[in-house]
Motif scaffolding. Structure first.
Motif, PDB file in Angstrom:
ATOM      1  N   GLU A  92       0.811  -1.212   0.000  1.00  0.00           N
ATOM      2  CA  GLU A  92       0.000   0.000   0.000  1.00  0.00           C
ATOM      3  C   GLU A  92       0.844   1.261   0.000  1.00  0.00           C
ATOM      4  O   GLU A  92       1.882   1.319   0.669  1.00  0.00           O
ATOM      5  CB  GLU A  92      -0.928   0.031   1.225  1.00  0.00           C
ATOM      6  CG  GLU A  92      -2.130  -0.836   1.069  1.00  0.00           C
ATOM      7  CD  GLU A  92      -3.219  -0.544   2.095  1.00  0.00           C
ATOM      8  OE1 GLU A  92      -3.159   0.496   2.779  1.00  0.00           O
ATOM      9  OE2 GLU A  92      -4.129  -1.369   2.196  1.00  0.00           O
ATOM     10  N   VAL A  93       0.358   2.242  -0.734  1.00  0.00           N
ATOM     11  CA  VAL A  93       0.926   3.585  -0.732  1.00  0.00           C
ATOM     12  C   VAL A  93      -0.250   4.536  -0.568  1.00  0.00           C
ATOM     13  O   VAL A  93      -1.150   4.569  -1.418  1.00  0.00           O
ATOM     14  CB  VAL A  93       1.689   3.890  -2.039  1.00  0.00           C
ATOM     15  CG1 VAL A  93       2.188   5.331  -2.045  1.00  0.00           C
ATOM     16  CG2 VAL A  93       2.846   2.912  -2.232  1.00  0.00           C
ATOM     17  N   ASN A  94      -0.279   5.251   0.535  1.00  0.00           N
ATOM     18  CA  ASN A  94      -1.355   6.209   0.829  1.00  0.00           C
ATOM     19  C   ASN A  94      -2.747   5.588   0.689  1.00  0.00           C
ATOM     20  O   ASN A  94      -3.663   6.187   0.136  1.00  0.00           O
ATOM     21  CB  ASN A  94      -1.246   7.452  -0.051  1.00  0.00           C
ATOM     22  CG  ASN A  94       0.005   8.246   0.219  1.00  0.00           C
ATOM     23  OD1 ASN A  94       0.680   8.061   1.222  1.00  0.00           O
ATOM     24  ND2 ASN A  94       0.337   9.139  -0.677  1.00  0.00           N
ATOM     25  N   TRP A  98      -1.095  -1.860  -4.467  1.00  0.00           N
ATOM     26  CA  TRP A  98      -0.383  -1.949  -5.738  1.00  0.00           C
ATOM     27  C   TRP A  98       0.243  -3.323  -5.903  1.00  0.00           C
ATOM     28  O   TRP A  98       0.754  -3.913  -4.944  1.00  0.00           O
ATOM     29  CB  TRP A  98       0.719  -0.895  -5.822  1.00  0.00           C
ATOM     30  CG  TRP A  98       0.231   0.510  -5.802  1.00  0.00           C
ATOM     31  CD1 TRP A  98       0.064   1.309  -4.707  1.00  0.00           C
ATOM     32  CD2 TRP A  98      -0.187   1.287  -6.923  1.00  0.00           C
ATOM     33  NE1 TRP A  98      -0.415   2.535  -5.082  1.00  0.00           N
ATOM     34  CE2 TRP A  98      -0.580   2.556  -6.440  1.00  0.00           C
ATOM     35  CE3 TRP A  98      -0.257   1.039  -8.292  1.00  0.00           C
ATOM     36  CZ2 TRP A  98      -1.029   3.576  -7.276  1.00  0.00           C
ATOM     37  CZ3 TRP A  98      -0.707   2.060  -9.128  1.00  0.00           C
ATOM     38  CH2 TRP A  98      -1.092   3.301  -8.615  1.00  0.00           C
ATOM     39  N   ALA A 130       9.041   3.127  -6.835  1.00  0.00           N
ATOM     40  CA  ALA A 130       7.765   3.147  -6.110  1.00  0.00           C
ATOM     41  C   ALA A 130       7.428   4.530  -5.564  1.00  0.00           C
ATOM     42  O   ALA A 130       6.262   4.811  -5.265  1.00  0.00           O
ATOM     43  CB  ALA A 130       7.779   2.119  -4.980  1.00  0.00           C
ATOM     44  N   ASN A 131       8.394   5.421  -5.458  1.00  0.00           N
ATOM     45  CA  ASN A 131       8.115   6.777  -4.972  1.00  0.00           C
ATOM     46  C   ASN A 131       7.150   7.531  -5.890  1.00  0.00           C
ATOM     47  O   ASN A 131       6.451   8.448  -5.452  1.00  0.00           O
ATOM     48  CB  ASN A 131       9.407   7.574  -4.807  1.00  0.00           C
ATOM     49  CG  ASN A 131      10.176   7.168  -3.569  1.00  0.00           C
ATOM     50  OD1 ASN A 131       9.689   6.387  -2.751  1.00  0.00           O
ATOM     51  ND2 ASN A 131      11.389   7.669  -3.435  1.00  0.00           N
ATOM     52  N   LEU A 133       4.446   6.490  -6.923  1.00  0.00           N
ATOM     53  CA  LEU A 133       3.085   6.166  -6.500  1.00  0.00           C
ATOM     54  C   LEU A 133       2.554   7.145  -5.460  1.00  0.00           C
ATOM     55  O   LEU A 133       1.343   7.342  -5.371  1.00  0.00           O
ATOM     56  CB  LEU A 133       3.027   4.735  -5.969  1.00  0.00           C
ATOM     57  CG  LEU A 133       3.516   3.667  -6.965  1.00  0.00           C
ATOM     58  CD1 LEU A 133       3.446   2.297  -6.335  1.00  0.00           C
ATOM     59  CD2 LEU A 133       2.749   3.733  -8.270  1.00  0.00           C
ATOM     60  N   THR A 134       3.431   7.764  -4.688  1.00  0.00           N
ATOM     61  CA  THR A 134       2.961   8.744  -3.705  1.00  0.00           C
ATOM     62  C   THR A 134       2.317   9.944  -4.390  1.00  0.00           C
ATOM     63  O   THR A 134       1.396  10.546  -3.853  1.00  0.00           O
ATOM     64  CB  THR A 134       4.100   9.220  -2.773  1.00  0.00           C
ATOM     65  OG1 THR A 134       5.126   9.830  -3.555  1.00  0.00           O
ATOM     66  CG2 THR A 134       4.674   8.067  -1.978  1.00  0.00           C
ATOM     67  N   SER A 137      -1.287   8.373  -5.866  1.00  0.00           N
ATOM     68  CA  SER A 137      -2.188   7.584  -5.019  1.00  0.00           C
ATOM     69  C   SER A 137      -3.390   8.369  -4.498  1.00  0.00           C
ATOM     70  O   SER A 137      -4.487   7.810  -4.403  1.00  0.00           O
ATOM     71  CB  SER A 137      -1.426   6.956  -3.856  1.00  0.00           C
ATOM     72  OG  SER A 137      -0.641   5.880  -4.323  1.00  0.00           O
TER      73      SER A 137
END
Length: 151
Positions: A92-94, A98, A130-131, A133-134, A137
């Motif tokens: 999970e991101v926020n 994913w 993956a950053n 995605l922040t 999201s």
């Protein structure tokens, strides 16, 4: 005459500095999915990982891109191979789940447990990938209804 030549050369050099449209495959989802995806893609931020938004080719309300090399964003894709396997992982991101798949030059992330399959392909230049995605999201959370929480 030389001044005109130098001005034209300067314009050509400037044109070469800004990337043109990014070729991105356009999915063919059902009409209701396409409509929901168009809203989601339109609401995405102007920057991801400080990379500016850019046009895609062919132009589509289901796709966008950021930076050079491009971070490609596509909504309405099919679930990726391996996502349904028991050993596939969800992170999970926020508040958005994913699925991550490593590819030749980076990672492809696809939403899990949402009404729409939304994909973000991030080249390895942007490590840690993956950053990205922040930055997307919050919009995914708002426009892509949760069906099943990430487990």
């Amino acid at each position: 005459m030389p001044k005109l030549f130098l001005a034209a050369l300067g314009l050509i050099m400037l044109a070469g500095c800004s990337p043109g449209p990014t070729p991105v495959a356009v999915p063919s989802p059902a009409p209701d999915v396409a409509a929901a995806c168009a809203q989601l893609v339109k609401a995405l931020p102007e920057k991801v990982l400080d990379a500016k938004r850019r046009k895609t080719e062919p132009a589509s309300p289901l796709t966008t891109a950021y930076g050079d090399p491009p971070i490609e964003v596509t909504c309405g894709v099919s679930p990726p191979a391996g996502m349904a396997e028991a050993q596939s992982q969800c992170f999970e991101v926020n508040g958005v789940g994913w699925f991550a798949k490593e590819v030749t030059n980076g990672w492809v992330f696809t939403t899990i447990g949402r009404a729409l399959y939304f994909e973000v392909a991030v080249p390895s230049k942007y490590k840690p990938e993956a950053n990205a995605l922040t930055d997307v999201s919050d919009v995914v959370h708002k426009y892509n209804k949760l069906v099943t929480p990430c487990i």
